[in-house]
Design an enzyme around this catalytic site. Structure first.
Site, PDB file in Angstrom:
ATOM      1  N   HIS A  98       0.816  -1.215   0.000  1.00  0.00           N
ATOM      2  CA  HIS A  98       0.000   0.000   0.000  1.00  0.00           C
ATOM      3  C   HIS A  98       0.853   1.269   0.000  1.00  0.00           C
ATOM      4  O   HIS A  98       0.334   2.366  -0.153  1.00  0.00           O
ATOM      5  CB  HIS A  98      -0.924  -0.010   1.228  1.00  0.00           C
ATOM      6  CG  HIS A  98      -2.032   0.985   1.161  1.00  0.00           C
ATOM      7  ND1 HIS A  98      -2.142   2.054   2.027  1.00  0.00           N
ATOM      8  CD2 HIS A  98      -3.095   1.097   0.323  1.00  0.00           C
ATOM      9  CE1 HIS A  98      -3.215   2.762   1.741  1.00  0.00           C
ATOM     10  NE2 HIS A  98      -3.816   2.209   0.713  1.00  0.00           N
ATOM     11  N   LYS A 142       3.477   4.268  -1.130  1.00  0.00           N
ATOM     12  CA  LYS A 142       3.703   5.033  -2.352  1.00  0.00           C
ATOM     13  C   LYS A 142       5.070   5.701  -2.239  1.00  0.00           C
ATOM     14  O   LYS A 142       5.234   6.687  -1.503  1.00  0.00           O
ATOM     15  CB  LYS A 142       2.626   6.100  -2.574  1.00  0.00           C
ATOM     16  CG  LYS A 142       1.231   5.538  -2.877  1.00  0.00           C
ATOM     17  CD  LYS A 142       0.438   5.243  -1.643  1.00  0.00           C
ATOM     18  CE  LYS A 142      -0.946   4.668  -1.976  1.00  0.00           C
ATOM     19  NZ  LYS A 142      -1.676   4.257  -0.774  1.00  0.00           N
ATOM     20  N   ASP A 192      17.381   8.601  -9.197  1.00  0.00           N
ATOM     21  CA  ASP A 192      18.839   8.741  -9.158  1.00  0.00           C
ATOM     22  C   ASP A 192      19.414   8.683  -7.747  1.00  0.00           C
ATOM     23  O   ASP A 192      20.528   9.159  -7.512  1.00  0.00           O
ATOM     24  CB  ASP A 192      19.278  10.062  -9.826  1.00  0.00           C
ATOM     25  CG  ASP A 192      19.076  10.046 -11.333  1.00  0.00           C
ATOM     26  OD1 ASP A 192      18.998   8.942 -11.912  1.00  0.00           O
ATOM     27  OD2 ASP A 192      18.996  11.130 -11.932  1.00  0.00           O
ATOM     28  N   HIS A 236      -8.517  11.154   1.099  1.00  0.00           N
ATOM     29  CA  HIS A 236      -7.564  10.048   0.992  1.00  0.00           C
ATOM     30  C   HIS A 236      -6.303  10.310   1.798  1.00  0.00           C
ATOM     31  O   HIS A 236      -5.386   9.492   1.820  1.00  0.00           O
ATOM     32  CB  HIS A 236      -7.205   9.807  -0.483  1.00  0.00           C
ATOM     33  CG  HIS A 236      -6.583   8.482  -0.746  1.00  0.00           C
ATOM     34  ND1 HIS A 236      -5.234   8.326  -0.995  1.00  0.00           N
ATOM     35  CD2 HIS A 236      -7.111   7.235  -0.785  1.00  0.00           C
ATOM     36  CE1 HIS A 236      -4.960   7.046  -1.183  1.00  0.00           C
ATOM     37  NE2 HIS A 236      -6.086   6.368  -1.048  1.00  0.00           N
ATOM     38  N   LYS A 283      -3.482  10.768   4.736  1.00  0.00           N
ATOM     39  CA  LYS A 283      -3.052  10.061   5.935  1.00  0.00           C
ATOM     40  C   LYS A 283      -1.950  10.906   6.574  1.00  0.00           C
ATOM     41  O   LYS A 283      -0.754  10.614   6.480  1.00  0.00           O
ATOM     42  CB  LYS A 283      -2.499   8.671   5.610  1.00  0.00           C
ATOM     43  CG  LYS A 283      -3.461   7.781   4.785  1.00  0.00           C
ATOM     44  CD  LYS A 283      -3.141   7.848   3.327  1.00  0.00           C
ATOM     45  CE  LYS A 283      -3.805   6.761   2.498  1.00  0.00           C
ATOM     46  NZ  LYS A 283      -5.231   6.632   2.607  1.00  0.00           N
ATOM     47  N   ASP A 335       1.175  19.850  17.885  1.00  0.00           N
ATOM     48  CA  ASP A 335       1.849  20.975  18.547  1.00  0.00           C
ATOM     49  C   ASP A 335       2.617  21.855  17.571  1.00  0.00           C
ATOM     50  O   ASP A 335       3.638  22.466  17.932  1.00  0.00           O
ATOM     51  CB  ASP A 335       2.777  20.470  19.655  1.00  0.00           C
ATOM     52  CG  ASP A 335       2.002  20.001  20.883  1.00  0.00           C
ATOM     53  OD1 ASP A 335       0.792  20.289  20.966  1.00  0.00           O
ATOM     54  OD2 ASP A 335       2.604  19.340  21.751  1.00  0.00           O
TER      55      ASP A 335
END
EC number: 2.7.8.-
Length: 405
Positions: free
Chosen positions: A116, A118, A123, A312, A314, A319
């Site tokens: 899951h 990404k 380089d 979508h 996350k 603080d």
């Protein structure tokens, strides 16, 4: 080892990217400027709309002779359009599918462990990490055209963490090659790949950096060495919060310890703001989240549901300094089963930028969930909640994860 949180290291330049509108141009520019290699991992690789620009960039890079590797998840990307498969493979793109699915795969508990995360490394110098798939903001594979852009984030990174990202991706690539060799009966090839994987993983840890720039860490979740690091990093930051916690999370079904951490923070006077999914996407994730709201609302947590399009993201800011951006939802599929990757950041400027975008979404695009309204929700919704949460608990029981609740 299974729950180790890596230390924050300095020397990073971080650019916050919102949705595919920011992410795709930055990714395409990096790929077009590459001179050696482009490695990409994603759950979904779609070819509709703007996401095709990424595919074109990968093809161009491969035709220039670069080492272009792509790993997609077998459930998130069950098929590639034939014309694109021919173009990419013909150009020399090395394309692999993590855990391909079959008609009865859903019946096998092992098939629920998905890729899951990404990630992209170009380089060995520029990295990308976040929650944005190669998927146009205004398109959804299941729901079609969207009325507004999907709400999500990624980060462009330069600095010491990029090499850690590269090693992480190399380890998975070699591990997948090992399984491929074993399936074809090539024991010698499998053993050679295992030795290479071990060597890559056992490199000495990088020395602490004294370079100027943001302090950051790459925190992973897998089913071997990092089974609880992402959840623990959240709980530690929540436990240390003194003023404010802002979390935006697409699929919010936290376990007992996480829920208690949020309740405790709210009761000691910390402002806790949650921006959660307000638009129906998947039955189980949508309805299983609702029973969680009650205790949080009673503790004084502010819950807002985002509904202009699919949430979508996350991400979190605590603080005004600690922040995280990544692929991990706060639900059992992400925290207990899937391979995930989050960036942890300790930097006031970066956190301020993310905080501004989250509060803007809360104030202008979020609908507050009031305790009185929650208690009066229809019986039909309560039945759906009971069913969804029951199915999720059964799925966890099959996986041996009963202690999550």
């Amino acid at each position: 080892m299974a729950h180790r949180i890596p230390p924050l290291r300095s020397g990073h330049v971080l650019d916050l990217l919102q949705g595919s509108r920011d992410y795709f141009p930055a990714l395409v520019d990096a790929i077009d400027a590459a001179h050696g290699e482009v490695w990409l991992e994603t759950y979904i690789f779609d070819f509709t709309g703007a996401s095709a620009e990424v595919a074109w960039a990968l093809e161009r890079a491969a035709r220039r002779g670069l080492d272009v590797r792509v790993v997609v998840d077998g459930f998130g990307t069950p098929a590639v359009p034939p014309e694109w498969r021919l173009r990419l493979l013909g150009a020399g793109v090395r394309w692999r599918t993590f855990a391909p699915t079959g008609p009865l795969s859903v019946l096998s508990p092992s098939s629920w462990r998905r890729l899951h995360r990404k990630l992209c490394v170009v380089d060995g110098e520029t990295g990308f990490c976040g929650g944005v798939n190669v998927l146009d903001d205004l398109h959804d594979p299941n729901h079609g055209a969207l009325p507004a852009p999907r709400f999500d984030f990624a980060v462009r990174v330069t600095g010491p963490l990029v090499q850690e990202m590269r090693t992480t991706m190399l380890t998975l690539w070699q591990r997948m090659r090992t399984f491929q060799d074993l399936r074809h009966g090539d024991l010698g090839g499998a053993l050679a790949t295992i030795r290479g994987t071990r060597a890559a993983r056992e490199q000495p840890p990088p020395r602490p950096s004294s370079l100027p720039g943001a302090r950051a860490a790459l925190v992973l979740r897998d089913n071997l060495r990092f089974r609880g690091a992402i959840e623990r990093s959240y709980r530690r930051a929540i436990g240390r919060a003194r003023e404010e916690i802002i979390i935006a999370n697409a699929y919010f079904v936290p376990g007992r310890k996480m829920r208690q951490a949020l309740v405790t923070a709210a009761r000691r006077g910390v402002r806790v703001v949650l921006l959660l999914q307000g638009r129906y996407e998947y039955f189980m994730q949508y309805y299983a989240a609702r029973p969680i709201y009650g205790a949080l609302l009673r503790a004084g947590v502010d819950i807002h549901e985002y509904s202009p399009s699919f949430l979508h993201a996350k991400v979190a800011v605590i603080d005004g300094r600690w922040a995280t951006v990544g692929s991990s939802n706060l639900d059992p599929l992400s925290l207990l089963l899937a391979r995930e990757a989050n960036l942890l950041v300790d930097d006031a400027a970066f956190a301020a930028g993310l905080r501004t975008r989250l509060l803007d979404a809360v104030q202008h695009e979020g609908h507050p969930m009031l305790a009185a309204h929650y208690e009066r929700r229809p019986l039909r919704e309560r039945v759906f909640e009971y069913i969804a949460l029951g199915v999720m608990r059964l799925a966890l029981a099959v996986q041996g994860k009963r202690r999550y609740w």
